[in-house]
Design a protein around this motif. Structure first.
Motif, PDB file in Angstrom:
ATOM      1  N   VAL A  78       0.850  -1.192   0.000  1.00  0.00           N
ATOM      2  CA  VAL A  78       0.000   0.000   0.000  1.00  0.00           C
ATOM      3  C   VAL A  78       0.888   1.245   0.000  1.00  0.00           C
ATOM      4  CG1 VAL A  78      -1.721   1.330   1.273  1.00  0.00           C
ATOM      5  CG2 VAL A  78      -1.885  -1.171   1.170  1.00  0.00           C
ATOM      6  N   SER A  79       0.762   2.062  -1.030  1.00  0.00           N
ATOM      7  CA  SER A  79       1.568   3.284  -1.120  1.00  0.00           C
ATOM      8  C   SER A  79       0.739   4.541  -0.866  1.00  0.00           C
ATOM      9  CB  SER A  79       2.215   3.376  -2.506  1.00  0.00           C
ATOM     10  OG  SER A  79       1.225   3.416  -3.530  1.00  0.00           O
ATOM     11  N   ALA A  80      -0.537   4.372  -0.545  1.00  0.00           N
ATOM     12  CA  ALA A  80      -1.417   5.527  -0.331  1.00  0.00           C
ATOM     13  C   ALA A  80      -0.923   6.389   0.824  1.00  0.00           C
ATOM     14  CB  ALA A  80      -2.841   5.048  -0.050  1.00  0.00           C
ATOM     15  N   LYS A  81      -1.075   7.692   0.675  1.00  0.00           N
ATOM     16  CA  LYS A  81      -0.799   8.622   1.761  1.00  0.00           C
ATOM     17  C   LYS A  81      -1.985   8.593   2.725  1.00  0.00           C
ATOM     18  CE  LYS A  81       2.844  10.085  -0.482  1.00  0.00           C
ATOM     19  NZ  LYS A  81       4.219   9.777  -0.028  1.00  0.00           N
ATOM     20  N   VAL A  82      -1.718   8.866   4.008  1.00  0.00           N
ATOM     21  CA  VAL A  82      -2.767   8.798   5.021  1.00  0.00           C
ATOM     22  C   VAL A  82      -2.866  10.130   5.760  1.00  0.00           C
ATOM     23  CG1 VAL A  82      -3.581   7.665   7.112  1.00  0.00           C
ATOM     24  CG2 VAL A  82      -2.473   6.310   5.322  1.00  0.00           C
ATOM     25  N   LEU A  83      -4.048  10.720   5.701  1.00  0.00           N
ATOM     26  CA  LEU A  83      -4.361  11.939   6.447  1.00  0.00           C
ATOM     27  C   LEU A  83      -5.243  11.563   7.624  1.00  0.00           C
ATOM     28  CD1 LEU A  83      -5.301  14.722   3.833  1.00  0.00           C
ATOM     29  CD2 LEU A  83      -3.494  14.838   5.544  1.00  0.00           C
ATOM     30  N   VAL A  94      -1.585  14.886  17.419  1.00  0.00           N
ATOM     31  CA  VAL A  94      -0.905  15.200  16.158  1.00  0.00           C
ATOM     32  C   VAL A  94       0.468  14.547  16.136  1.00  0.00           C
ATOM     33  CG1 VAL A  94      -0.052  17.032  14.661  1.00  0.00           C
ATOM     34  CG2 VAL A  94      -2.135  17.400  15.995  1.00  0.00           C
ATOM     35  N   GLN A  95       1.216  14.679  17.219  1.00  0.00           N
ATOM     36  CA  GLN A  95       2.564  14.122  17.281  1.00  0.00           C
ATOM     37  C   GLN A  95       2.537  12.603  17.179  1.00  0.00           C
ATOM     38  OE1 GLN A  95       3.572  15.895  21.011  1.00  0.00           O
ATOM     39  NE2 GLN A  95       4.426  17.752  20.095  1.00  0.00           N
ATOM     40  N   ARG A  96       1.559  11.971  17.851  1.00  0.00           N
ATOM     41  CA  ARG A  96       1.446  10.509  17.811  1.00  0.00           C
ATOM     42  C   ARG A  96       1.138  10.014  16.415  1.00  0.00           C
ATOM     43  NH1 ARG A  96      -2.706   6.621  19.547  1.00  0.00           N
ATOM     44  NH2 ARG A  96      -4.171   8.363  19.690  1.00  0.00           N
ATOM     45  N   ALA A  97       0.238  10.720  15.723  1.00  0.00           N
ATOM     46  CA  ALA A  97      -0.124  10.326  14.362  1.00  0.00           C
ATOM     47  C   ALA A  97       1.055  10.478  13.410  1.00  0.00           C
ATOM     48  CB  ALA A  97      -1.312  11.162  13.873  1.00  0.00           C
ATOM     49  N   GLY A 104      -0.175  13.534   7.310  1.00  0.00           N
ATOM     50  CA  GLY A 104      -0.783  14.808   7.642  1.00  0.00           C
ATOM     51  C   GLY A 104      -1.854  14.619   8.688  1.00  0.00           C
ATOM     52  N   PHE A 105      -2.348  15.732   9.207  1.00  0.00           N
ATOM     53  CA  PHE A 105      -3.337  15.698  10.277  1.00  0.00           C
ATOM     54  C   PHE A 105      -4.266  16.884  10.062  1.00  0.00           C
ATOM     55  CE2 PHE A 105      -5.229  15.990  14.391  1.00  0.00           C
ATOM     56  CZ  PHE A 105      -5.066  14.757  15.002  1.00  0.00           C
ATOM     57  N   VAL A 106      -5.561  16.611  10.007  1.00  0.00           N
ATOM     58  CA  VAL A 106      -6.540  17.654   9.721  1.00  0.00           C
ATOM     59  C   VAL A 106      -7.659  17.599  10.751  1.00  0.00           C
ATOM     60  CG1 VAL A 106      -8.139  18.593   8.007  1.00  0.00           C
ATOM     61  CG2 VAL A 106      -6.047  17.456   7.255  1.00  0.00           C
ATOM     62  N   LEU A 107      -7.958  18.733  11.375  1.00  0.00           N
ATOM     63  CA  LEU A 107      -9.121  18.801  12.249  1.00  0.00           C
ATOM     64  C   LEU A 107     -10.373  18.985  11.403  1.00  0.00           C
ATOM     65  CD1 LEU A 107      -7.953  20.985  15.269  1.00  0.00           C
ATOM     66  CD2 LEU A 107      -7.656  18.544  14.856  1.00  0.00           C
ATOM     67  N   LYS A 108     -11.477  18.453  11.883  1.00  0.00           N
ATOM     68  CA  LYS A 108     -12.711  18.498  11.100  1.00  0.00           C
ATOM     69  C   LYS A 108     -13.330  19.884  11.040  1.00  0.00           C
ATOM     70  CE  LYS A 108     -13.710  13.616  11.892  1.00  0.00           C
ATOM     71  NZ  LYS A 108     -14.582  12.626  12.546  1.00  0.00           N
ATOM     72  N   ASP A 109     -12.727  20.848  11.752  1.00  0.00           N
ATOM     73  CA  ASP A 109     -13.197  22.224  11.606  1.00  0.00           C
ATOM     74  C   ASP A 109     -12.526  22.933  10.435  1.00  0.00           C
ATOM     75  OD1 ASP A 109     -10.626  22.718  12.501  1.00  0.00           O
ATOM     76  OD2 ASP A 109     -11.216  23.960  14.211  1.00  0.00           O
TER      77      ASP A 109
END
Length: 214
Positions: A78-83, A94-97, A104-109
């Motif tokens: 699997v080469s997909a990027k994960v957000l 964020v740091q753990r992810a 990347g890390f995105v808040l739902k707001d």
């Protein structure tokens, strides 16, 4: 075309994200899944099904970081990027992810534009953080604000401001070079200069300041 898989246990969230991202001409949602187990099954059946996976941090059974670890360790094809996605953000999350290999890390707001930019950035190989997620990692120093940002922005040349605005949209150096008809090495030099003038150490921190240009 960037193919997306959305993983969230709330149907309304899945449908909303699909609706928002599906309107972008270069993005296509290929699957909406309710949990990590469904994602692992999908990827085991077709490792190349997605280019970017939007994975909720808090999922029933196993959280998104654990699922991400399983994808990376058990499915090397699997080469997909994960957000990573979440409603409530903490710097530790964020740091753990990111430590687990998230792209990347995105808040739902985040706005639809921010979310789409994060998807494009992750796909291009840039660590993608929405503005609110980046602020968790790099809060503004006490006593700084719009006036301070404005003073730093005034140090930039016109071309550096153009480059900064595009950093704020999640564009890579290659994309910026093409958009502004510049050599990529010239864009790299502009990025280095504007980071120094803005007194920040990363493109993401600069992108936060770029909001003051809008």
């Amino acid at each position: 075309m960037i193919r997306l898989v959305i993983v969230d246990d709330q149907a309304l969230v899945r449908e909303g994200l699909s609706l928002i991202l599906g309107t972008q001409p270069d993005l296509r949602v290929v699957a909406e899944l309710p949990d990590g187990a469904a994602l692992l099954d999908l990827l085991a059946a077709d490792p190349a099904v997605a280019d970017v996976i939007l994975l909720d941090l808090y999922l029933p059974g196993a959280d998104g970081v654990r699922i991400l670890g399983q994808v990376r360790s058990r499915l090397p094809g699997v080469s997909a990027k994960v957000l990573m996605l979440t409603t409530v953000g903490r710097a530790a999350d964020v740091q753990r992810a990111l430590a687990a290999g998230a792209d990347g890390f995105v808040l739902k707001d985040a706005s639809g534009a921010e979310l789409a930019a994060a998807v494009r950035g992750a796909h291009a190989g840039v660590t993608a953080l929405s503005a609110s997620a980046a602020e968790l990692l790099w809060p503004a120093p006490a006593g700084t604000g719009a006036a301070d940002s404005g003073a730093r922005l005034r140090l930039l040349t016109g071309r550096e401001r153009e480059v900064l605005a595009r950093l704020g949209r999640g564009m890579t150096n290659h994309d910026i070079a093409r958009d502004l008809a510049l050599a990529e090495r010239t864009v790299k030099a502009h990025v280095s200069n504007l980071l120094a003038k803005l007194a920040v150490s990363s493109r993401t921190q600069a992108a936060l300041i770029a909001r003051d240009l809008s």
